[in-house]
Scaffold this active site. Structure first.
Site, PDB file in Angstrom:
ATOM      1  CG  ASN A 123     -19.686  27.543  28.416  1.00 43.78           C
ATOM      2  OD1 ASN A 123     -19.561  27.823  29.418  1.00 43.78           O
ATOM      3  ND2 ASN A 123     -21.145  27.117  27.960  1.00 43.78           N
ATOM      4  CB  THR A 174     -28.711  26.113  30.434  1.00 39.09           C
ATOM      5  OG1 THR A 174     -28.358  26.483  29.143  1.00 39.09           O
ATOM      6  CG2 THR A 174     -28.006  24.752  30.489  1.00 39.09           C
ATOM      7  NE  ARG A 182     -26.328  13.862  27.906  1.00 43.22           N
ATOM      8  CZ  ARG A 182     -25.784  14.819  27.545  1.00 43.22           C
ATOM      9  NH1 ARG A 182     -24.700  15.206  26.861  1.00 43.22           N
ATOM     10  NH2 ARG A 182     -26.170  16.054  28.341  1.00 43.22           N
ATOM     11  CG  ASN A 202     -27.093  -8.931  71.782  1.00 46.38           C
ATOM     12  OD1 ASN A 202     -26.620 -10.264  71.322  1.00 46.38           O
ATOM     13  ND2 ASN A 202     -27.126  -7.776  71.015  1.00 46.38           N
TER      14      ASN A 202
HETATM   15  C1  UD1 Z   1     -23.811  23.025  28.924  1.00 41.38           C
HETATM   16  C2  UD1 Z   1     -23.513  24.071  28.122  1.00 41.38           C
HETATM   17  C3  UD1 Z   1     -22.307  23.990  27.575  1.00 41.38           C
HETATM   18  C4  UD1 Z   1     -21.197  23.615  28.324  1.00 41.38           C
HETATM   19  C5  UD1 Z   1     -21.578  22.305  29.292  1.00 41.38           C
HETATM   20  C6  UD1 Z   1     -20.571  22.028  30.324  1.00 41.38           C
HETATM   21  C7  UD1 Z   1     -25.520  25.303  27.574  1.00 41.38           C
HETATM   22  C8  UD1 Z   1     -26.705  25.343  26.349  1.00 41.38           C
HETATM   23  N1  UD1 Z   1     -24.732  24.332  27.145  1.00 41.38           N
HETATM   24  O1  UD1 Z   1     -24.122  21.924  28.048  1.00 41.38           O
HETATM   25  O2  UD1 Z   1     -21.869  25.025  26.707  1.00 41.38           O
HETATM   26  O3  UD1 Z   1     -19.947  23.314  27.505  1.00 41.38           O
HETATM   27  O4  UD1 Z   1     -22.779  22.674  29.933  1.00 41.38           O
HETATM   28  O5  UD1 Z   1     -20.772  20.992  31.131  1.00 41.38           O
HETATM   29  O6  UD1 Z   1     -25.788  25.653  28.625  1.00 41.38           O
HETATM   30  N2  UD1 Z   1     -30.279  22.103  33.516  1.00 41.38           N
HETATM   31  C9  UD1 Z   1     -31.369  22.632  33.956  1.00 41.38           C
HETATM   32  N3  UD1 Z   1     -32.580  23.031  33.285  1.00 41.38           N
HETATM   33  C10 UD1 Z   1     -32.602  22.622  32.020  1.00 41.38           C
HETATM   34  C11 UD1 Z   1     -31.411  22.287  31.235  1.00 41.38           C
HETATM   35  C12 UD1 Z   1     -30.332  22.068  32.126  1.00 41.38           C
HETATM   36  O7  UD1 Z   1     -31.622  22.751  35.159  1.00 41.38           O
HETATM   37  O8  UD1 Z   1     -33.689  22.939  31.362  1.00 41.38           O
HETATM   38  C13 UD1 Z   1     -29.303  21.967  34.155  1.00 41.38           C
HETATM   39  C14 UD1 Z   1     -28.912  20.277  34.137  1.00 41.38           C
HETATM   40  O9  UD1 Z   1     -29.444  19.924  35.277  1.00 41.38           O
HETATM   41  C15 UD1 Z   1     -27.509  20.207  34.301  1.00 41.38           C
HETATM   42  C16 UD1 Z   1     -26.928  21.885  33.786  1.00 41.38           C
HETATM   43  O10 UD1 Z   1     -28.111  22.387  33.707  1.00 41.38           O
HETATM   44  O11 UD1 Z   1     -26.968  20.216  35.880  1.00 41.38           O
HETATM   45  C17 UD1 Z   1     -26.271  21.575  32.362  1.00 41.38           C
HETATM   46  O12 UD1 Z   1     -27.282  21.147  31.381  1.00 41.38           O
HETATM   47  P1  UD1 Z   1     -26.849  20.001  30.563  1.00 41.38           P
HETATM   48  O13 UD1 Z   1     -28.046  19.449  29.707  1.00 41.38           O
HETATM   49  O14 UD1 Z   1     -25.900  18.952  31.209  1.00 41.38           O
HETATM   50  O15 UD1 Z   1     -25.769  20.784  29.577  1.00 41.38           O
HETATM   51  P2  UD1 Z   1     -24.775  20.439  28.507  1.00 41.38           P
HETATM   52  O16 UD1 Z   1     -25.182  19.808  27.126  1.00 41.38           O
HETATM   53  O17 UD1 Z   1     -23.701  19.669  29.322  1.00 41.38           O
HETATM   54 CA    CA Z   2     -23.716  19.073  31.524  1.00 44.60          CA
END
Ligand code: UD1
Ligand code: CA
Length: 468
Positions: free
Chosen positions: A169, A78, A15, A385
């Site tokens: 969260n 995550t 995004r 220079n």
């Molecule tokens: C996540 C949370 C959500 C929370 C939000 C807060 C989950 C499922 N959801 O959603 O509840 O409100 O953060 O900001 O956890 N990442 C990895 N590997 C992966 C997927 C993600 O390392 O396979 C890392 C991403 O780089 C990022 C972080 O995890 O830094 C969060 O991932 P992102 O996809 O942004 O989660 P959100 O949809 O924001």
């Molecule tokens: Ca996020």
């Protein structure tokens, strides 16, 4: 207590629509993941593991050996990301803070509050939550009628009632390390995104009758997770406010905080005044009693105390006590100014050392030079220079006087107390206390101005007649 950190930083950040990996986008001059790692360092974690995937090399080369790494080859969610730390941390006793690399504003104080509540309640897991007006995009905290946390539901998996919940969260948690990894092995991917969610660990723990708590952060602004450029600019604004507030509480006057841009690692002494339109960046240090700005841009520089910098650009430079710069000066890398130096308007200094009390008041260029104490550079005097092939050194010893519009053609040396007459083009060394003059002798022709005017007027008449 053994406290560890796991930072999720493997996602690409689609995004963001960027070539740069999400967690490397900067907030107030520092990559987001750098903010998160610094915060973990500040709460004295014993080990930090950063989960890398997309842009692993770039993230690792930025963070270096401050942390350990676990590679998540495919981004399956995550929960899957946290699981990659199992080989490193799985056997540790203690607490683990799990935090996302894209939530740069979560503060040290907040993490301490989270850990404290977790320990007080003897919890297996504690979620850092926030009450916000617009919870769009975040996972919702589902509590029962007693207020006990039951689970987290991702927005995409919410029903209509769950979607109305405003407690979200933040993506940061405190877990009992052993229980975290046990629960993680049970997480499934039967959800809207077919991902393994860390958030499901919460539901698993509560179903095993473990204690799960939610710690509501005091300042919800800290919860911001940066998924796109809009959130990035919001995070930048909030971080900027935080940085400015801290400097002001430490005794720095900031006339207009909304128009003052100070990066995260900058240090400023008390009683320094920052005027509007000023950017202070990188590893810059500024002493006490300075006046900086307006419209000044300083990067990676060391400014001592009692210094004035007005409408100027300063990069990788060092400035001694009591020195005054500008308006409209440009200090480039390697400019090294002593104490009580005066650099005036439209002066550019590059890779040059200037001794105490030196004065370069107007329209000069000094590059690749060593200028002694109390040297005066007249208006428009420059070092030459560069001959198109090599950069050469100019030396001007203490107390020398370089007149206006002098060209010092390097390599050349002006001795102590020497005097270079205005308008000279100097190609040979000048010894101490000598005077050098190097310009064509002037010739005056009596009454010739009148003659010239008549001559030109006659020419003009002739050409006009020709055209008619
Ligand atoms: C996540 C949370 C959500 C929370 C939000 C807060 C989950 C499922 N959801 O959603 O509840 O409100 O953060 O900001 O956890 N990442 C990895 N590997 C992966 C997927 C993600 O390392 O396979 C890392 C991403 O780089 C990022 C972080 O995890 O830094 C969060 O991932 P992102 O996809 O942004 O989660 P959100 O949809 O924001
Ligand atoms: Ca996020």
């Amino acid at each position: 207590m053994n406290i560890m950190g796991i930072v999720l930083a493997a996602g690409q950040g689609k995004r963001m629509k960027s070539k740069l990996y999400k967690v490397l986008h900067k907030v107030c001059g520092k990559p987001m993941v750098g903010h998160v790692v610094t915060t973990l360092e500040n709460i004295n974690v014993t080990r930090s593991v950063v989960i890398v995937g997309h842009g692993a090399d770039a993230v690792q080369s930025y963070l270096g050996d401050r942390v350990e790494y676990a590679l998540q080859e495919q981004q399956l969610g995550t929960g899957h990301a946290v699981l990659q730390a199992k080989a490193l941390l799985g056997s540790e006793e203690g607490l683990t803070i799990v935090i996302c690399g894209d939530t740069p504003l979560v503060s040290e104080e907040t993490l301490q509050g989270l850990i404290q509540l977790h320990q007080q309640k003897g919890a297996a897991g504690t979620i850092l939550t926030a009450d916000i007006d617009n919870p769009r995009g975040y996972g919702r905290i589902i509590r029962d009628t007693n207020g006990t946390v039951k689970r987290i539901v991702e927005e995409k998996d919410c029903n209509d009632t769950e979607r109305l919940v405003r407690e979200i969260n933040t993506g940061t948690y405190c877990f009992d390390n052993k229980k975290l990894f046990e629960a993680l092995s049970q997480v499934k991917n039967d959800n809207a995104q077919n991902e393994y969610y860390i958030t499901d660990v919460i539901g698993i723990l509560t179903s095993q009758n473990e204690i799960v708590e939610g710690y509501v952060m005091q300042d919800a602004a800290e919860s911001i997770g940066v998924n796109d450029r809009l959130a990035l600019s919001e995070a930048e604004r909030l971080m900027r406010e935080r940085i400015n507030r801290k400097h002001m509480l430490d005794g720095v006057t900031i006339i207009d905080p909304a128009a003052t841009y100070i990066e995260a690692d900058v240090k400023i002494g008390a009683d320094t005044v920052i005027l509007p339109g000023t950017l202070i960046k990188g590893r810059t240090t500024i002493g006490e009693d300075c006046v900086i700005g307006p419209q000044t841009d300083i990067t990676d520089s060391t400014i001592a105390s009692g210094v004035t910098v007005k409408q100027s650009v300063v990069q990788e430079a060092s400035v001694g006590n009591g020195t005054s710069i500008g308006p409209f000066a440009y200090l480039r890398p390697g400019a090294d100014l002593g104490e009580n130096v005066k650099i005036g308007d439209f002066v550019e200094i590059k890779n040059a050392k200037l001794g105490d009390e030196a004065k370069v008041s107007h329209l000069s260029y000094i590059g690749d030079a060593v200028i002694g104490r109390n040297v005066n550079f007249g208006c428009g005097a420059i070092t030459v220079n560069y001959d198109g092939f090599n950069k050469q050194l100019t030396e001007v010893e203490d107390d020398a006087f370089v007149g206006s519009n002098v060209n010092l053609i390097a390599p050349v040396k002006i001795g102590k107390g020497a005097y270079v007459v205005a308008g000279s083009t100097i190609t040979s060394n000048v010894d101490a206390n000598d005077m050098a003059i190097a310009r064509e002798r002037q010739v005056n022709k009596a009454g010739y101005a009148e003659k010239l005017r008549n001559k030109f007027a006659a020419k003009k008449r002739a050409s006009k007649q020709n055209r008619e």
